[in-house]
Each structure stands twice: as C-alpha cells, then as structure tokens.
Scaffold this active site. Structure first.
Site, mmCIF file in Angstrom:
data_model
loop_
_atom_site.group_PDB
_atom_site.id
_atom_site.type_symbol
_atom_site.label_atom_id
_atom_site.label_comp_id
_atom_site.label_asym_id
_atom_site.label_seq_id
_atom_site.Cartn_x
_atom_site.Cartn_y
_atom_site.Cartn_z
ATOM 1 C CG HIS A 127 -2.175 -1.232 0.721
ATOM 2 N ND1 HIS A 127 -2.728 -1.368 0.457
ATOM 3 C CD2 HIS A 127 -1.721 -3.044 1.966
ATOM 4 C CE1 HIS A 127 -3.476 -2.464 0.615
ATOM 5 N NE2 HIS A 127 -2.792 -3.135 1.105
ATOM 6 C CG ASN A 199 -7.754 -5.012 0.836
ATOM 7 O OD1 ASN A 199 -7.057 -3.627 1.169
ATOM 8 N ND2 ASN A 199 -7.619 -6.150 0.980
ATOM 9 C CG HIS A 391 -3.389 -1.047 14.909
ATOM 10 N ND1 HIS A 391 -3.071 -2.362 14.127
ATOM 11 C CD2 HIS A 391 -2.848 -0.958 16.145
ATOM 12 C CE1 HIS A 391 -2.876 -3.108 15.977
ATOM 13 N NE2 HIS A 391 -2.925 -2.565 16.851
ATOM 14 C CE1 TYR A 414 -2.930 -2.229 7.994
ATOM 15 C CE2 TYR A 414 -2.596 -4.131 8.508
ATOM 16 C CZ TYR A 414 -2.793 -3.362 7.805
ATOM 17 O OH TYR A 414 -3.791 -3.912 6.435
#
Length: 753
Positions: A127, A199, A391, A414
């Site tokens: 990402h 996503n 996160h 994360y």
C-alpha cells in the site's frame, strides 16, 4: 471636499483579493494565479486552496486546541533557518572567496542539506502508493440496536480521513495497474480512533497471516532484477497462487474488472474480516463491513488502464482531488451484513472466520448504517497521506475482533510496521494521527515525543499524582473485550476443515458475471499468464481454472496455445449472486468528465450552451481544440482546457463533437507521434485517434453540425450503439447523459460465451 484616495494595498492584501477566484475547471495548482515576473513584494505563505484542509488542531494528547490551522503551518514573509533566524542568501555556500573551498562553519548549508538527506521515510511494504482526503461520516442510527459505539448513534457526525492505495507497487508506480486497492478509514470518534482498514475486494489471498510475507514476496518484483513493478503478471506470483489454491477466490476477483477501478470514487470497500459488535446490554452480533459508492461500481477496460499508466500514472489520485475541488464530493454508504454470534461462527454453511469467503448479499442483505462524504483535499501529501498510520487494533467500545487467523496477525503487523516507518512508538502524536479524545496513557518518552507530560508518577497505583489516572468502568466508556468463550484444544498448526473448500466460491463469482465481464476475466488471465516465462506455471494455473469452470479454462488455454486440462474437483452450480456484477444498473453522473471538441469554425454558441449545462449538472466540461489558449472572438472567447497534443480518451467519460477541426499546426508525426504517418485528412488525425479510442472503450459520443465528417473519417458507423447525432446541442447532450448513467455503451462489446 477633498477627493478620497484609494489606500495603497500591501502585497499580502493583493494576494488575499485574488484568492479563490472560483475556478470552474479543477486542477489549478495554487490559490492565486501567478504573475509572469518573479514577485518582489514580500508576502507571507499563501493559504491552502478552498478545497484543501489540514488535520484538525488537537494536542498530542487529544485535546482540542482551537488553534487555526494556519497557526501550525509555516509563517512569516522572510526565509529563515529551522530555528527562525532570517537568511539573506540561500543560493551560495559560504566559501573562502568566490572560487575558494566551502567552509565547514556554514551552518545554513549543513542544516539545509542534512534535512534534505533525511526527507524520506521508509515507504510502506504494501500500500505504498496512496491518495487520501478528509471528510465526515454521518450515522443513520440503524446500528444502535447492535452496537454501543457512539459514532454510530443516530445523526452522530465524525471527522474522517480516508486513504486509498494500490497494494504491490512502490510509491512511484502507476495508479491504474491491475491490483487490489486499499480502502482505509480513520474515524476520529469521541471515544478514540477507530480504523476500518479494508480493500476493494471482500476476500483475501490467504487464510492465515503467517503466509502474508509469502504472498507479498511472490507478488513483488523478482528480487534479482526488481521487475516487473506493480504487476502480478509474472512467474513468482502465479507460482504461489496456483500452489496455494486458497488464493483462487481473490485472484479471480483481481482478474475481473474489480482489479482496475475507473476511479476511487466508483470503488466498493470491504472490511474483509468478520467483526463482533456488542450493544449496551452486552449482546453480540457478527458483522461484515461494506462501503457502497453512491456513483456505483465502475472499472476501466484494460486498454484504458494501460494507456493511463503511460500518459497519466496519477490518474486515480488526480480524479479524486479534482472531483473534490470541483465540488462533486464522493460519497459512500457504510453498510453491514449481520449474522448471529453462534459458537460455530458460520452462516448458511459459510465459515465466517475464513477471509477467503463471502456471504452473498442475497443471503444476508447489506444494511446501510451511515454516509461517508469526502469534502476536502489534504494540504500536504507527506504530512497527511504519507504519515497517516492505520491499525486494526484501534477499536472503540462496541466493536471487537474475532478469531479470524488473518485478522489476528494483522493486529500485530500494523502496529509493528509503524515503528520503522515513523521512527518509534509516538506515531500517534503526528497531527494526522492524533485522536480527538483525551489521552492519559502513562506512556512516556521515546523518539518524537511531542507531548509535555506532567506529574511524577507514570504508573498505577500511585498516590503522588493523586491516584491519576483512574481506571474506567464499562459504565464510563471503557473498552471491554467481549468475554467470548475460547475453545480448549491442543496446540497445533492446522486450519479447520471448513477452510478447505477453495473452489465453490470462485465458481459462484464466475457464474454471477455477465458475458461481457466473463470476457474481460478470460482476457486478464490470458494476458497475465502469457507474461509468465515458465510453461509449468501456466499449466498449474490451467488446472486451477478447470476447477472453477471448464469454459473459462478452455478459453484461456486457447489463448496460451495449451491443451485445457479436466477438472479434478466436482463442479457445483450455486445460484448466481447479481450483487457481484457491476453491470445492469444506472448511476448518478456527479463529477463525470465530458470532453467537448471544437475549433474556431465550430458552433461555439452550442459549445457555450452545453458547457454550461454540464457544469450545472455537477459535471466537469473540458474543451478540446487544436491549440491551447482560447478559440472564438476576442470579446467572447471559449477557453481551451485540452489540446489534441495533451488529450487522450481515457480522461473522458463521454465526448461531444461541435465540429471536425482541421489538422493543427503540430499535427504531424515528427512533432506529435499520435498524428502518425497516415495520408493527409481534412480532420486532425489525433482527433481521429481520440474518437477511435473512445469508441473502442465504449464511451458515448455525441455530435452536431458538420462533426459527422470526423466520424466518417474515423470509420465509425453512423448507426453504431451509443452514437448520438441531432441538430440541437442540448438534445445531443441529453441523450449522451442518459447513456452515461450505464457507465459505458455495453452493446459495443461483442461476446462469444
């Protein structure tokens, strides 16, 4: 009585007068038009454009400061060092004479170069390439019965920051590659930050987070040559996903049109995992989160994506920013699918903890619970879009996690990744990450600590600080994990048997596609596997496709020049899910881009009329002409936004032709290769290319006047679907807009299956 004189305005006042001139066409670089000559009157930093804003001004400990955003930006009208000392020169190093060596004492040189050398931070492993915007989320209150989360109460409004991204590519890659897209939302709620990190595809490649490094290593460029960039069309990717067949469902989504969205504004988002909601009575419900775009789900065709990657690699981020600047604010409804929280945690035989599975919407409808509106662009990419840190463990009371093994691993990953990217554990104190809820965490020190803590007892229990901070109870807003029962079993590295079905849902997806969408999937597999070098990889992939659908396998095999294998699994025939298809509905036209082709000989009154009508309809008109500047009389000129040199069909959702412009002065191959070396035509050959591309990509094309001459030279049939001709420019526009509601003229795409 003496005549009043106009007061002499300062440079700053002159700038303020010019700010926000109300540009109708988005894309203006700054808040004021620049002068031709270098400015000489000192003025302070210009404010952001009207479409931009920065993070809201909260302290590092989550307390609203009320400080105007400009007060946390650079100030003053003179160049200074980082410590505020004014400088008289920044073009020359301090030297021992004009030709002498540079002196070590040059503090300005050292500070400037040192900071420059450290401007970059490590990009995200995945990402890395993203675009973002500020917005607001308004809750409908429809989720209040199943969650006590305050931001989901009726009419609650919550500031948000949303980041869209590709997965595989580096920060400098192209937007329109075939890839999964991230859809991450940071809710700045009164109870703390809630991050919904999802996503545009509802399933994932893997079922267990321990395999995440493997799938990313396989998808990234080959480690020896660092190619191909931002692509899955290579051997290592297909080697992994054909050997790990749990990836089949996600891969099929990626090979569909979902892998190349038209824009972020027309892209669905999914939470992927199953989450657990808890209400004020302690009752729990399992849910899946969905973002539904108000403009509908729409994708590029593959050739458009390829052209855009070359001529405008910033296609998606530009579209998002321009739409917001134009006032066509993108919107999504947040919805949830709900399921009983049973010990088995499955629904209709579907394991809700398996992140490679969906629950079809026909079986569990998506219930809208709120509206997201993006209404402001960031004022600084690095400070906001690059430094924002998401996160999944950023939760609020009323929302909890489940035992999904992929989700469990992400809860670690994360948080861990921010330590390297953002230099330590205090990344939450960066302005874009700051919570809007008061913080008293007893966490101290560390790199980049910007809070100034008080007290002498950062521990509990204590008496020296009066016992502060005290613990909260569930009745005073504490986050309390749901006391879900944990099955007692032996320790083992295994997955449940319900995770073993890797083909029935990919087959459901395939059977739910229209013939046009199936053709695109076949083409995608054929292209991607055709880029692989090893024959064995292609044969592995065909074995997987045979277990999805025999026709899919046969067609891809034909394109690869290989025999089609038979399935080694029993193919089922589930009822198709129409919600999985992107076709079959009509959608609003907000923010669509309409190209209007004209020159000095065209019907400019008609151009002015349709241009205004497009603006009034909440869309963006771009006039395309043989040259830049203006066309038409000096007393009523029409401004040109694109020329035949700069325009490509990918930018436009539809085209209107007000004439058939003759070849421009630069319309020949040595000056502009798009003109080619074809025989001279009465119409600019670059316009003919534009028309052919738009026609090939299913765009609606309207024309009036003598514009039909251009269509004839482009060999586009008069009776072709989606070709609109009329004597009235507004009549042409009306018909084109009706076609545009379907996204494309789908009748132009013949199918064989």
């Amino acid at each position: 009585m003496s005549e009043k004189k106009n007061p002499v305005k300062t440079a700053a006042e002159k700038v303020q007068d010019a700010i926000d001139p109300g540009n109708e066409i988005p894309g203006v670089p700054g808040p004021v038009p620049p002068p031709v000559d270098e400015p000489t009157d000192p003025t302070g930093p210009l404010p952001p454009k009207s479409d931009q804003k920065g993070p809201e001004t909260y302290s590092p400990t989550g307390q609203k400061t009320g400080v105007p955003q400009k007060k946390v930006a650079q100030g003053g009208d003179r160049l200074t060092t980082a410590q505020g000392t004014r400088l008289y020169d920044t073009d020359h190093s301090l030297k021992a004479g004009p030709r002498g060596p540079v002196l070590l004492q040059d503090h300005h040189l050292r500070e400037k170069i040192t900071h420059f050398d450290h401007e970059r931070i490590p990009e995200r492993v995945v990402h890395a390439r993203g675009a973002a915007a500020h917005g607001v989320f308004q809750a409908y209150g429809t989720a209040s019965q199943i969650t006590k989360a305050a931001f989901l109460a009726k009419d609650a409004e919550t500031p948000v920051f949303v980041r869209f991204s590709t997965v595989l590519g580096s920060r400098g890659s192209a937007d329109t590659v075939r890839d999964t897209r991230g859809f991450a939302t940071k809710f700045y709620t009164e109870e703390g930050v809630f991050d919904l990190v999802g996503n545009n595809i509802p399933v994932f490649f893997i079922q267990d987070a321990i395999k995440f490094p493997d799938i990313i290593h396989a998808g990234k460029p080959h480690p020896d040559r660092e190619i191909p960039q931002a692509q899955s069309a290579h051997d290592t990717f297909w080697d992994f996903v054909t050997l790990h067949t749990e990836a089949t469902h996600h891969t099929l989504w990626n090979m569909s049109d979902r892998g190349i969205p038209r824009s972020y504004r027309m892209m669905e988002g999914f939470g992927v995992h199953t989450f657990r909601l808890v209400n004020a009575q302690g009752e729990t419900t399992l849910v899946k989160f969905h973002w539904k775009p108000k403009l509908g789900v729409h994708s590029l065709v593959w050739e458009e994506a390829q052209i855009a990657a070359g001529v405008d690699p910033d296609f998606h981020r530009r579209d998002l920013a321009d739409a917001i600047e134009a006032g066509a604010f993108p919107q999504w409804e947040l919805g949830i699918q709900t399921f009983p929280d049973t010990p088995e945690q499955n629904f209709a035989g579907i394991d809700l903890l398996d992140p490679t599975k969906i629950v079809p919407e026909e079986m569990a409808p998506v219930q809208p619970i709120g509206l997201l509106t993006l209404n402001a662009n960031p004022s600084n990419y690095f400070a906001e879009t690059e430094q924002v840190a998401f996160h999944l463990g950023h939760l609020v009371p009323g929302i909890d996690v489940t035992d999904d093994p992929l989700l469990q691993g992400r809860l670690f990953s994360y948080l861990d990744t921010q330590l390297t990217r953002l230099g330590g554990p205090n990344f939450g104190q960066l302005p874009i990450n700051r919570t809007h809820a008061p913080v008293n965490d007893m966490l101290r020190d560390g790199m980049h600590q910007t809070a100034v803590h008080r007290g002498v007892a950062p521990y509990r229990p204590n008496s020296l600080d009066g016992g502060c901070p005290f613990l909260a109870g569930e009745d005073t807003g504490a986050f309390v994990e749901v006391p879900a029962e944990v099955a007692v079993s032996i320790k083992e590295r295994k997955a449940p048997a319900s995770f073993d079905d890797h083909y029935s849902q990919p087959r459901l997806f395939w059977l739910s596609m229209t013939p046009t969408e199936r053709e695109h999937i076949i083409a995608a597999y054929t292209f991607e596997l055709g880029k692989c070098y090893e024959q064995a990889i292609k044969e592995q992939a065909l074995l997987v496709l045979a277990n999805i659908d025999s026709e899919l396998c046969v067609q891809v095999a034909a394109g690869l020049g290989l025999p089609a294998p038979s399935s080694d699994a029993r193919l089922t025939d589930p009822a198709p899910s129409p919600a999985l298809s992107q076709l079959g509905q009509t959608w609003p036209l907000d923010g669509r881009i309409i190209g209007i082709v004209a020159d000095e000989t065209a019907d400019l009154n008609g151009v002015r009329t349709v241009r205004q009508a497009v603006l009034d309809g909440g869309m963006v008109p771009l006039v395309i002409a043989p040259h830049g500047g203006t066309i038409g009389p000096d007393d009523d000129p029409v401004t040109v936004q694109r020329t035949f040199t700069t325009a490509r069909s990918i930018e436009f959702d539809a085209l209107l032709l007000a004439g058939a412009p003759a070849p421009g002065a630069d319309g020949f191959g040595a000056r502009d290769a798009k003109a080619g070396d074809a025989q001279p035509t009465t119409t600019d050959p670059r316009l003919l290319l534009l028309l052919n591309e738009a026609f090939r990509h299913g765009k609606a094309i309207g024309h009036w006047g003598d514009a039909d001459a251009a269509l004839a030279q482009a060999t586009i049939p008069n009776d072709a679907p989606g070709l609109v001709g009329a004597s009235s420019p507004t009549g042409v526009l009306d018909q084109v807009l009706q076609l545009l509601g379907d996204h494309r003229v789908w009748d132009r795409f013949p199918t064989t299956i």
